[in-house]
Design a protein around this motif. Structure first.
Motif, PDB file in Angstrom:
ATOM      1  N   ASP A   1      -5.759   8.824   8.861  1.00  0.00           N
ATOM      2  CA  ASP A   1      -5.792   7.377   8.645  1.00  0.00           C
ATOM      3  C   ASP A   1      -5.767   6.835  10.157  1.00  0.00           C
ATOM      4  O   ASP A   1      -5.086   7.211  10.987  1.00  0.00           O
ATOM      5  N   SER A   2      -6.098   5.405   9.673  1.00  0.00           N
ATOM      6  CA  SER A   2      -6.085   4.578  11.192  1.00  0.00           C
ATOM      7  C   SER A   2      -5.272   3.246  10.745  1.00  0.00           C
ATOM      8  O   SER A   2      -5.324   2.134  11.587  1.00  0.00           O
ATOM      9  N   ASP A   3      -4.597   2.985   9.441  1.00  0.00           N
ATOM     10  CA  ASP A   3      -4.218   1.636   9.054  1.00  0.00           C
ATOM     11  C   ASP A   3      -2.676   1.692   9.250  1.00  0.00           C
ATOM     12  O   ASP A   3      -2.178   2.802   9.567  1.00  0.00           O
ATOM     13  N   PRO A   4      -2.187   0.495   9.338  1.00  0.00           N
ATOM     14  CA  PRO A   4      -0.773   0.360   9.558  1.00  0.00           C
ATOM     15  C   PRO A   4       0.172   0.797   8.418  1.00  0.00           C
ATOM     16  O   PRO A   4       1.587   0.629   8.559  1.00  0.00           O
ATOM     17  N   THR A   5      -0.291   1.543   7.485  1.00  0.00           N
ATOM     18  CA  THR A   5       0.743   2.068   6.416  1.00  0.00           C
ATOM     19  C   THR A   5       1.889   3.140   7.089  1.00  0.00           C
ATOM     20  O   THR A   5       2.963   2.987   6.489  1.00  0.00           O
ATOM     21  N   ILE A   6       1.281   3.928   8.090  1.00  0.00           N
ATOM     22  CA  ILE A   6       2.266   4.671   8.697  1.00  0.00           C
ATOM     23  C   ILE A   6       3.603   3.845   9.503  1.00  0.00           C
ATOM     24  O   ILE A   6       4.594   4.208   9.586  1.00  0.00           O
ATOM     25  N   ALA A   7       3.219   2.634  10.005  1.00  0.00           N
ATOM     26  CA  ALA A   7       4.046   2.017  10.517  1.00  0.00           C
ATOM     27  C   ALA A   7       4.967   1.467   9.409  1.00  0.00           C
ATOM     28  O   ALA A   7       6.065   1.266   9.923  1.00  0.00           O
ATOM     29  N   ALA A   8       4.593   0.960   8.290  1.00  0.00           N
ATOM     30  CA  ALA A   8       5.483   0.660   7.330  1.00  0.00           C
ATOM     31  C   ALA A   8       6.319   1.829   6.884  1.00  0.00           C
ATOM     32  O   ALA A   8       7.614   1.548   6.662  1.00  0.00           O
ATOM     33  N   ALA A   9       5.911   3.032   6.959  1.00  0.00           N
ATOM     34  CA  ALA A   9       6.491   4.316   6.636  1.00  0.00           C
ATOM     35  C   ALA A   9       7.685   4.497   7.583  1.00  0.00           C
ATOM     36  O   ALA A   9       8.829   4.830   7.149  1.00  0.00           O
ATOM     37  N   SER A  10       7.209   4.143   8.715  1.00  0.00           N
ATOM     38  CA  SER A  10       8.139   4.633   9.957  1.00  0.00           C
ATOM     39  C   SER A  10       9.400   3.530   9.864  1.00  0.00           C
ATOM     40  O   SER A  10      10.404   3.812  10.192  1.00  0.00           O
ATOM     41  N   ALA A  11       9.056   2.182   9.538  1.00  0.00           N
ATOM     42  CA  ALA A  11      10.056   1.136   9.341  1.00  0.00           C
ATOM     43  C   ALA A  11      11.017   1.505   8.271  1.00  0.00           C
ATOM     44  O   ALA A  11      12.097   1.246   8.498  1.00  0.00           O
ATOM     45  N   LEU A  12      10.491   2.052   7.027  1.00  0.00           N
ATOM     46  CA  LEU A  12      11.333   2.225   6.084  1.00  0.00           C
ATOM     47  C   LEU A  12      12.311   3.438   6.286  1.00  0.00           C
ATOM     48  O   LEU A  12      13.536   3.563   6.149  1.00  0.00           O
TER      49      LEU A  12
ATOM     50  N   ASN B   1       0.860  -1.046   0.131  1.00  0.00           N
ATOM     51  CA  ASN B   1      -0.012  -0.093  -0.034  1.00  0.00           C
ATOM     52  C   ASN B   1       0.892   1.364  -0.091  1.00  0.00           C
ATOM     53  O   ASN B   1       0.501   2.289  -0.459  1.00  0.00           O
ATOM     54  N   PHE B   2       2.191   1.100   0.887  1.00  0.00           N
ATOM     55  CA  PHE B   2       2.765   2.306   0.713  1.00  0.00           C
ATOM     56  C   PHE B   2       3.275   2.722  -0.584  1.00  0.00           C
ATOM     57  O   PHE B   2       3.306   3.855  -1.131  1.00  0.00           O
ATOM     58  N   PHE B   3       3.750   1.694  -1.568  1.00  0.00           N
ATOM     59  CA  PHE B   3       4.558   1.974  -2.478  1.00  0.00           C
ATOM     60  C   PHE B   3       3.540   2.116  -3.819  1.00  0.00           C
ATOM     61  O   PHE B   3       3.749   2.718  -4.730  1.00  0.00           O
ATOM     62  N   GLU B   4       2.242   1.567  -3.625  1.00  0.00           N
ATOM     63  CA  GLU B   4       1.234   1.953  -4.627  1.00  0.00           C
ATOM     64  C   GLU B   4       0.399   3.119  -4.298  1.00  0.00           C
ATOM     65  O   GLU B   4       0.008   3.466  -5.226  1.00  0.00           O
ATOM     66  N   ASN B   5       0.459   3.458  -3.120  1.00  0.00           N
ATOM     67  CA  ASN B   5      -0.064   5.028  -2.930  1.00  0.00           C
ATOM     68  C   ASN B   5       0.640   6.106  -3.214  1.00  0.00           C
ATOM     69  O   ASN B   5       1.648   6.225  -2.831  1.00  0.00           O
ATOM     70  N   ALA B   6      -0.021   6.800  -4.254  1.00  0.00           N
ATOM     71  CA  ALA B   6       1.103   8.126  -4.873  1.00  0.00           C
ATOM     72  C   ALA B   6       1.354   8.923  -3.712  1.00  0.00           C
ATOM     73  O   ALA B   6       2.539   9.596  -3.756  1.00  0.00           O
ATOM     74  N   LYS B   7       0.491   9.378  -2.722  1.00  0.00           N
ATOM     75  CA  LYS B   7       0.954  10.216  -1.854  1.00  0.00           C
ATOM     76  C   LYS B   7       2.129   9.701  -0.986  1.00  0.00           C
ATOM     77  O   LYS B   7       3.098  10.421  -0.771  1.00  0.00           O
ATOM     78  N   TRP B   8       1.897   8.570  -0.488  1.00  0.00           N
ATOM     79  CA  TRP B   8       3.123   8.107   0.173  1.00  0.00           C
ATOM     80  C   TRP B   8       4.413   8.042  -0.674  1.00  0.00           C
ATOM     81  O   TRP B   8       5.596   8.447  -0.060  1.00  0.00           O
ATOM     82  N   TYR B   9       4.332   7.345  -1.545  1.00  0.00           N
ATOM     83  CA  TYR B   9       5.466   6.929  -2.538  1.00  0.00           C
ATOM     84  C   TYR B   9       6.076   8.241  -2.856  1.00  0.00           C
ATOM     85  O   TYR B   9       7.415   8.318  -2.887  1.00  0.00           O
ATOM     86  N   ASN B  10       5.279   9.234  -3.411  1.00  0.00           N
ATOM     87  CA  ASN B  10       5.950  10.600  -3.870  1.00  0.00           C
ATOM     88  C   ASN B  10       6.525  11.353  -2.632  1.00  0.00           C
ATOM     89  O   ASN B  10       7.499  11.822  -2.882  1.00  0.00           O
ATOM     90  N   ALA B  11       6.118  11.042  -1.593  1.00  0.00           N
ATOM     91  CA  ALA B  11       6.609  12.007  -0.422  1.00  0.00           C
ATOM     92  C   ALA B  11       7.786  11.288   0.083  1.00  0.00           C
ATOM     93  O   ALA B  11       8.951  11.945   0.427  1.00  0.00           O
ATOM     94  N   PHE B  12       7.891   9.840  -0.115  1.00  0.00           N
ATOM     95  CA  PHE B  12       9.385   9.298   0.123  1.00  0.00           C
ATOM     96  C   PHE B  12      10.379   9.831  -0.753  1.00  0.00           C
ATOM     97  O   PHE B  12      11.451   9.627  -0.447  1.00  0.00           O
TER      98      PHE B  12
END
Length: 267
Positions: A231-242, A54-65
């Motif tokens: 949001d309330s899903d663990p995508t932010i946890a994946a972002a934090s781990a990265l 979800n992190f890499f497929e979501n344009a907002k997360w991926y572009n921010a990264f």
């Protein structure tokens, strides 16, 4: 058989407690990032890579990264060059009062509250029409991380033997060659540490970036901050781990360089 002093035992116990206190949250967040649940559950009921997908497929997360990586790389290069030149100039200045005054100005961002700096930069960059652009992020982050580069390089310059530079110059080496082959090799650990701090300072900077972000240009820390309330899903946890993975990888790289350099000097 020698006995270990009680003070050393207490110090070791305290060091372990501090280490666990610092590392435990990172380990918990990393574990949660692999959960199969749709919310934050620890321990996870199952394992899945869905939040990384979800992190890499979501344009907002991926572009921010990508924006954070791009900005941090540019800031690292610019701040390292400017910080090294500034440290050399301050170290070799004939006027100690002037050097102390300039150094105080350079180190000013370390004592100014980030909110105050963010408001000031936002107002100024808005007039320059660079707020919410890569250039705006780079300029702001360079100002914030430059003190760490100057401090790191200045520390390495304390062990510099000027007679080595004079020997190279007496052999006919021009100033640029002397710097590259003599000075830079001696202060390289400080330069590398400063570059690492510059990258991490830019990559993880949040408060000032919040003021400079726009709907079209943001960074990973700002996206994570916004996601907490939305949001309330663990995508932010994946972002934090990265983000933690990038930090740890760079730290280990600098440690490896220092160990390799120490072994070469020992030989």
């Amino acid at each position: 058989m020698s006995r270990i002093a009680p003070s050393r035992i207490l110090l070791s116990i305290w060091a372990i407690i501090v280490f666990v206190w610092i590392v435990a949250p990172i380990i918990v967040v990393t574990i949660v990032s692999f959960t199969s649940a749709g919310s934050f559950v620890f321990p996870p009921p199952g394992w899945s890579f869905q939040w990384y997908e979800n992190f890499f497929e979501n344009a907002k997360w991926y572009n921010a990264f990508l924006n954070s990586l791009q900005t941090a790389c540019i800031v690292m290069v610019v701040a390292t060059v400017l910080g090294t030149v500034a440290a050399l100039g301050l170290h070799r200045s004939k006027s100690r009062r002037l050097a102390a005054g300039i150094q105080s100005v350079i180190l000013l961002p370390t004592v100014v509250p980030a909110v105050v700096a963010g408001i000031g930069m936002y107002s100024m960059f808005l007039q320059w029409r660079i707020s919410g652009t890569v250039l705006g992020f780079v300029l702001a982050h360079v100002v914030l991380v430059l003190p760490f580069v100057v401090i790191s390089v200045t520390s390495s310059l304390q062990s510099l033997d000027r007679s080595l530079e004079q020997a190279a110059a007496s052999c006919g080496a021009p100033p640029v060659t002397t710097f590259m082959l003599v000075t830079l090799r001696i202060i390289l650990p400080g330069v590398a540490t400063g570059a690492l701090l510059a990258f991490l300072g830019s990559f993880n900077e949040t408060l000032v970036s919040i003021f400079l972000a726009s709907p079209f240009q943001t960074t990973l820390p700002v996206q994570m901050y916004s996601s907490v309330a939305r949001d309330s899903d663990p995508t932010i946890a994946a972002a934090s781990a990265l983000a933690s993975g990038v930090t740890v990888a760079l730290f280990l790289a600098v440690v490896a360089v220092r160990i390799t350099r120490s072994k070469k000097n020992a030989v």
